[in-house]
Design an enzyme around this catalytic site. Structure first.
Site, PDB file in Angstrom:
ATOM      1  N   LYS A   1      36.785  32.961 103.032  1.00  0.00           N
ATOM      2  CA  LYS A   1      35.413  33.445 103.276  1.00  0.00           C
ATOM      3  C   LYS A   1      34.765  33.900 101.964  1.00  0.00           C
ATOM      4  CE  LYS A   1      36.582  34.933 107.952  1.00  0.00           C
ATOM      5  NZ  LYS A   1      37.115  36.054 108.737  1.00  0.00           N
TER       6      LYS A   1
ATOM      7  N   VAL B   1      31.853  32.742 107.883  1.00  0.00           N
ATOM      8  CA  VAL B   1      32.089  34.056 107.272  1.00  0.00           C
ATOM      9  C   VAL B   1      31.614  35.161 108.208  1.00  0.00           C
ATOM     10  CG1 VAL B   1      31.673  35.521 105.252  1.00  0.00           C
ATOM     11  CG2 VAL B   1      31.681  33.035 104.994  1.00  0.00           C
TER      12      VAL B   1
ATOM     13  N   GLY C   1      31.925  35.850 111.348  1.00  0.00           N
ATOM     14  CA  GLY C   1      31.533  35.535 112.728  1.00  0.00           C
ATOM     15  C   GLY C   1      30.075  35.781 113.046  1.00  0.00           C
TER      16      GLY C   1
ATOM     17  N   LYS D   1      42.128  17.977 122.076  1.00  0.00           N
ATOM     18  CA  LYS D   1      43.403  17.326 121.783  1.00  0.00           C
ATOM     19  C   LYS D   1      44.048  16.871 123.082  1.00  0.00           C
ATOM     20  CE  LYS D   1      46.260  19.099 118.077  1.00  0.00           C
ATOM     21  NZ  LYS D   1      46.947  20.236 117.694  1.00  0.00           N
TER      22      LYS D   1
END
Ligand code: NAP
Length: 407
Positions: free
Chosen positions: A204, A131, A133, A45
């Site tokens: 998740k 979901v 990590g 950004k």
């Protein structure tokens, strides 16, 4: 032979982790893939922030500049929220790029659509990092689905909530004190709503539901409750009878219907989720052939999440599952799917009488009662006894002072 060109969208915790892992594992990736992997572009950004990115890499705040590059094989998406991530991914798929995403909110909503679009464009989508990590739950489920019928999935899918509950119990902290500690350690964001109100675990769970059961329940029918109402007193009280509070996300087939919930649940010592403490995640899968498998590991963080995404990179490039095979085609109820009665603990704040159950013998002394009942009965009891709290109990409980009721 030309190298594999990767674009990373987002250079926060996750994007930077993927960038670093690709650079520190160049030789290994080349050995597995037979070609070098090169990060050709990064989308951010704020393009004036100094990030220590290689000068050869295009760093831009304009996604069009990435699409204009002559060749991008894989787009790794690690920005936050539904948009512009959803739009960027669609455009990348249409350009013929494989996708790897960590964005659970976007994927829970648009995953099925994106998989269809990817199949039409002959590319793959890796979403392991959405979901739990670093815990390889998606791959494990896909593997099991070759032959098993998944009966139930339940787990601790949000490390922040689990950390707060662990701290409240172990250090006798209030909710606010434990939240502050999570924020100081970088486990909770300044605005922690997504984590502590159960939204993160909910997204998740919906992703897992799609894979395991080929569909999702109607979102408005899934009870979603966070951990903000749990008091330090309740935590200490249930600990006396061998129970711990966990924010449990659960999804299962009941009479052919997908039933899910995200809510604080009491877990007994014998249950595999009892000892999951701190920011750890754990998921327990029940398959009709294999029985119960429990996976445990880091649910977030720079390197665990990067690990899942770089594994996905290999899968999408070397004959990973084709998108059409990703989901179980349809779900059907089996003879064994019964209206399920669960064990519940009711905690009464005082001597008030429990309404709606004609005979019960509970532990008046401790103001808690064990009940065996289905969801509907509990929801009626909740309405009639709004001063009391009801929590589902997972695992065996050897509790002499109360009598179980079958309603
Ligand atoms: N953190 C974890 O451990 C973890 C684990 C699993 C999944 N996830 C998911 O992974 C995603 C990324 O999480 P994170 O923790 O890495 O977030 P983060 O640290 O806040 O980083 C977000 C990055 O995305 C960039 N970005 C945001 N909006 C953008 C836009 N409109 N256009 C271009 N760039 C934009 C930001 O740019 P600037 O740097 O210029 O601000 C920043 O580099 C989220 O969807 C999250 O749910 C995170």
């Amino acid at each position: 032979m030309s190298s594999i060109k990767v674009a990373i969208l987002g250079f926060g915790t996750v994007g930077e982790g993927v960038y670093k892992t690709i650079n520190t594992h160049k030789a290994k990736l080349e050995a597995v893939l037979g070609r070098k992997v090169e990060v050709a572009a990064i989308l951010i950004k704020n393009k004036y922030k100094n990030r220590g990115i290689d000068k050869e890499t295009l760093v831009t705040d304009d996604f069009n500049e990435i699409l204009k590059l002559k060749k991008i094989d894989v787009v790794v998406e690690a920005i936050v929220g539904q948009e512009p991530a959803f739009t960027y991914i669609q455009r990348a798929i249409q350009k013929g790029c494989h996708i790897i995403t960590a964005n659970k909110e976007m994927y829970a909503i648009h995953g099925r659509f994106l998989q269809k679009l990817a199949a039409e464009n002959n590319v793959s989508i890796g979403f392991e990092a959405t979901v739990a990590g670093g815990v390889p739950i998606i791959q494990t489920l896909q593997q099991l689905l070759n032959i098993n019928h998944i009966v139930k999935i339940e787990g601790i899918l949000n490390g922040t909530s689990n950390y707060i509950l662990s701290e409240m119990r172990a250090r006798n902290l209030s909710f606010n004190e434990a939240l502050k500690s999570a924020q100081e350690k970088g486990y909770a964001e300044a605005n922690p709503t997504n984590d502590i109100e159960g939204y993160d675990a909910f997204y998740k769970l919906m992703i897992l539901s799609e894979i395991a059961f080929g569909g999702k329940p109607k979102w408005e029918n899934v009870p979603r409750e966070g951990i903000t109402a749990i008091t330090a007193e309740q935590i200490q009280e249930v600990e006396k009878i061998g129970l711990r509070f966990k924010l449990i996300a659960s999804i299962q087939l009941v009479e052919g219907e997908i039933i899910g919930s995200v809510r604080p649940t009491l877990v007994s010592e014998q249950h595999p989720l009892y000892n999951i403490e701190g920011v750890e995640n754990s998921v327990s899968i029940e398959g009709d052939i294999v029985g119960r498998i429990t996976l445990q590991g880091p649910g977030a963080g720079m390197l665990p999440t990067a690990s899942a995404m770089v594994e996905d990179l290999i899968h999408v490039l070397v004959g990973g599952k084709k998108t059409n095979d990703l989901y179980q085609k349809s779900f059907v109820g089996t003879e064994e799917d019964k209206k399920i009665k669960q064990c519940w603990l009711m905690i009464q704040p005082g001597e008030a009488e429990l309404k709606g159950v004609s005979t019960f013998m509970g532990s008046e002394r401790d103001h808690h009662v064990l009940l065996e009942a289905d969801e509907l009965t509990i929801s009626t009891l909740r309405k009639e006894n709004h001063w009391a709290s009801f929590f589902e109990v997972l695992g065996e409980l050897n509790y002499k002072d109360s009598v179980r009721l079958t309603s």
